[in-house]
Design a protein around this motif. Structure first.
Motif, PDB file in Angstrom:
ATOM      1  N   GLN A 100       0.823  -1.206   0.000  1.00  0.00           N
ATOM      2  CA  GLN A 100       0.000   0.000   0.000  1.00  0.00           C
ATOM      3  C   GLN A 100       0.861   1.261   0.000  1.00  0.00           C
ATOM      4  N   ALA A 101       1.980   1.211   0.715  1.00  0.00           N
ATOM      5  CA  ALA A 101       2.880   2.369   0.726  1.00  0.00           C
ATOM      6  C   ALA A 101       3.485   2.600  -0.656  1.00  0.00           C
ATOM      7  N   ARG A 102       3.857   1.507  -1.352  1.00  0.00           N
ATOM      8  CA  ARG A 102       4.400   1.661  -2.705  1.00  0.00           C
ATOM      9  C   ARG A 102       3.358   2.228  -3.657  1.00  0.00           C
ATOM     10  N   ASP A 103       2.120   1.750  -3.536  1.00  0.00           N
ATOM     11  CA  ASP A 103       1.057   2.281  -4.394  1.00  0.00           C
ATOM     12  C   ASP A 103       0.828   3.763  -4.131  1.00  0.00           C
ATOM     13  N   ALA A 104       0.837   4.143  -2.868  1.00  0.00           N
ATOM     14  CA  ALA A 104       0.641   5.556  -2.535  1.00  0.00           C
ATOM     15  C   ALA A 104       1.785   6.408  -3.072  1.00  0.00           C
ATOM     16  N   ALA A 105       3.016   5.890  -2.976  1.00  0.00           N
ATOM     17  CA  ALA A 105       4.165   6.635  -3.501  1.00  0.00           C
ATOM     18  C   ALA A 105       4.083   6.767  -5.018  1.00  0.00           C
ATOM     19  N   ALA A 106       3.643   5.696  -5.704  1.00  0.00           N
ATOM     20  CA  ALA A 106       3.514   5.761  -7.158  1.00  0.00           C
ATOM     21  C   ALA A 106       2.447   6.765  -7.569  1.00  0.00           C
ATOM     22  N   ARG A 107       1.321   6.785  -6.834  1.00  0.00           N
ATOM     23  CA  ARG A 107       0.278   7.764  -7.153  1.00  0.00           C
ATOM     24  C   ARG A 107       0.758   9.186  -6.906  1.00  0.00           C
ATOM     25  N   ALA A 108       1.488   9.380  -5.823  1.00  0.00           N
ATOM     26  CA  ALA A 108       2.008  10.718  -5.539  1.00  0.00           C
ATOM     27  C   ALA A 108       3.007  11.160  -6.603  1.00  0.00           C
ATOM     28  N   LYS A 109       3.844  10.220  -7.057  1.00  0.00           N
ATOM     29  CA  LYS A 109       4.815  10.552  -8.098  1.00  0.00           C
ATOM     30  C   LYS A 109       4.118  10.886  -9.409  1.00  0.00           C
ATOM     31  N   ALA A 110       3.074  10.108  -9.749  1.00  0.00           N
ATOM     32  CA  ALA A 110       2.335  10.384 -10.984  1.00  0.00           C
ATOM     33  C   ALA A 110       1.638  11.735 -10.912  1.00  0.00           C
ATOM     34  N   THR A 111       1.077  12.062  -9.751  1.00  0.00           N
ATOM     35  CA  THR A 111       0.425  13.361  -9.590  1.00  0.00           C
ATOM     36  C   THR A 111       1.428  14.499  -9.715  1.00  0.00           C
TER      37      THR A 111
END
Length: 481
Positions: A100-111
């Motif tokens: 979940q932390a990796r997914d959140a980091a990927a979403r933040a990076k994409a944003t």
């Protein structure tokens, strides 16, 4: 000394009956007539009870997500010790938290990347509108302009910039466009009337032949072929001049142009009629060439970014030079086409000698794939947004951009192609443009595939106008200025 038999381990699974091993059959039992023995009955009874108990367990168990996740072993195995089960569930919770932390980091990076690109797009739009367009003649070939141009023209300015880039050296006015449209409409009407008259005359000839059985078939055929018999259809004057007879092909191709967009398809496509008008007018304007399949993609890409008159004038200018790539390929001028293939092969050997040698070894020649790429300026095989950037580069560097993009496509996918046999290689080459889509490129840093491809175009295939002209002169071509 007799050894006592080892007792068979009994099942410890809850809900599953214990299996009692069969006793050694006595002599009387062994000599019994054929039939179900006690061992067979016990085995069948045990399997039957096992299946019934399994179904009972499966139907009585709760199907909630929590219990499914917490079940760490199948029901047919002994349960884990509580300490081991707690340890494994803690490890599972830790893994889920990390995912979940990796997914959140990927979403933040994409944003963050999206916001950066939006800011860059706004800044580029301001630069184009406030600095470049007002001073077009002065800064057209400045390095700052070409660098910004290579990154992609803002979509809302593409029509204006493309039209300015090619200019209007043929002085195609709106009156010329309207005149060509009227002549195309008249030619289509006359052609349809001529075809209807010929069909009616042929039907009448067939009817007369059916009403005159005394006339032999040989005499009737001779009279028809000689043109002196009553059954011969009347001769009609030819209406079309040059290649304007290709107008009938346009209606069939319009519905096949960018079908995913739905804007060029009859009867409700808003750009279907403008596309037909542009293509028909061009077929009249260039009667020596007429309409050729593939031109619909060129006119459609222009219509997506400008009005129909500007699209017509720009299309005419793109076919201005007889020695350019588009006129040569659409006229199928084989001597010049062969020389352009030589230019491509030379550039590919310079950029990727290993891939060029592999193509020579398996007999994969440029004509197997360059026709499809060049005739539509990559607008048919590439995704639409990527094709628009190719067109940006085309209006910046001219025909050199086409060879640059084609070689970059092969160089970017070189690892996929080297070592393949002919059939697999040509199949992959034809699918290469569709692979360039926004998304992870599988490289360090999670670079998008389209970004990595344009980096390849800029850094690995740097082909400017002067280098392209030198390649053309080496192949015996006179490139357009």
């Amino acid at each position: 000394m007799s050894v006592a038999p080892t007792p068979h381990p009994r099942s410890t699974v809850p809900g599953v009956p214990a299996f009692t091993p069969p006793r050694r059959a006595s002599a009387s039992t062994a000599s019994a007539p054929t039939g179900r023995t006690s061992t067979g009955r016990r085995l069948s009874d045990w399997f039957r009870s096992l299946s019934s108990s399994s179904s009972t367990v499966s139907t009585t168990s709760t199907s909630s997500t929590t219990q499914v996740l917490c079940r760490t072993r199948p029901h047919t195995l002994p349960p884990k010790p509580k300490a081991e089960d707690a340890k494994h569930m803690a490890e599972y919770a830790k893994m889920m938290k990390a995912a979940q932390a990796r997914d959140a980091a990927a979403r933040a990076k994409a944003t963050k990347l999206r916001l950066v690109r939006e800011k860059e797009a706004i800044a580029a739009l301001n630069t184009w509108t406030s600095q470049i367009l007002p001073n077009w003649d002065k800064v057209r070939y400045a390095k700052k302009t070409t660098d910004l141009w290579f990154k992609g023209v803002p979509p809302r300015l593409r029509g204006t910039i493309w039209a300015r880039a090619v200019g209007n050296p043929l002085h195609v006015s709106p009156d010329v466009y309207e005149l060509c449209k009227r002549r195309a409409a008249d030619a289509l009407t006359s052609h349809r009337m001529q075809r209807a008259a010929l069909d009616a005359a042929l039907a009448e000839a067939v009817a007369k032949r059916a009403r005159a059985p005394s006339l032999s078939s040989g005499e009737s055929s001779a009279a028809t072929l000689s043109g002196h018999g009553e059954t011969a259809p009347p001769q009609q004057p030819m209406v079309f001049q040059g290649r304007k007879d290709t107008l009938d092909l346009i209606a069939n191709d319009i519905s096949r142009t960018f079908p995913a967009l739905g804007v060029f398809q009859q009867p409700n496509g808003p750009l279907a009629e403008p596309l037909a008008s542009v293509l028909e007018a061009f077929a009249v304007y260039r009667a020596d060439m007429g309409y050729v399949q593939g031109m619909s993609y060129l006119a459609a890409m222009l219509l997506l970014n400008m009005d129909d008159y500007s699209a017509f004038a720009t299309l005419c200018t793109m076919f201005r030079h007889r020695s350019g790539v588009l006129p040569v390929f659409y006229r199928l001028d084989l001597p010049l086409v062969t020389k352009y293939f030589s230019v491509f092969s030379t550039l590919l050997a310079q950029v990727s000698p290993g891939l060029a040698a592999h193509f020579d070894r398996i007999g994969l020649r440029p004509e197997f794939f360059l026709y499809e790429w060049f005739l539509s300026l990559f607008s048919k095989p590439l995704p639409l947004d990527m094709a628009a950037r190719v067109w940006d580069l085309y209006f910046l560097d001219g025909d050199a951009a086409l060879f640059r993009i084609a070689v970059a496509l092969l160089r970017f996918h070189e690892r996929l192609l080297v070592g393949l046999a002919f059939d697999e290689c040509i199949s992959d080459v034809l699918r290469l443009p569709g692979r360039i889509k926004p998304g992870p490129a599988g490289r360090v840093g999670e670079v998008d595939a389209d970004v990595a491809f344009w980096d390849c175009v800029r850094d690995i295939v740097p082909l400017d106008r002067d280098a392209y002209r030198a390649l053309c002169r080496g192949a015996g071509l006179v490139p357009p200025e």
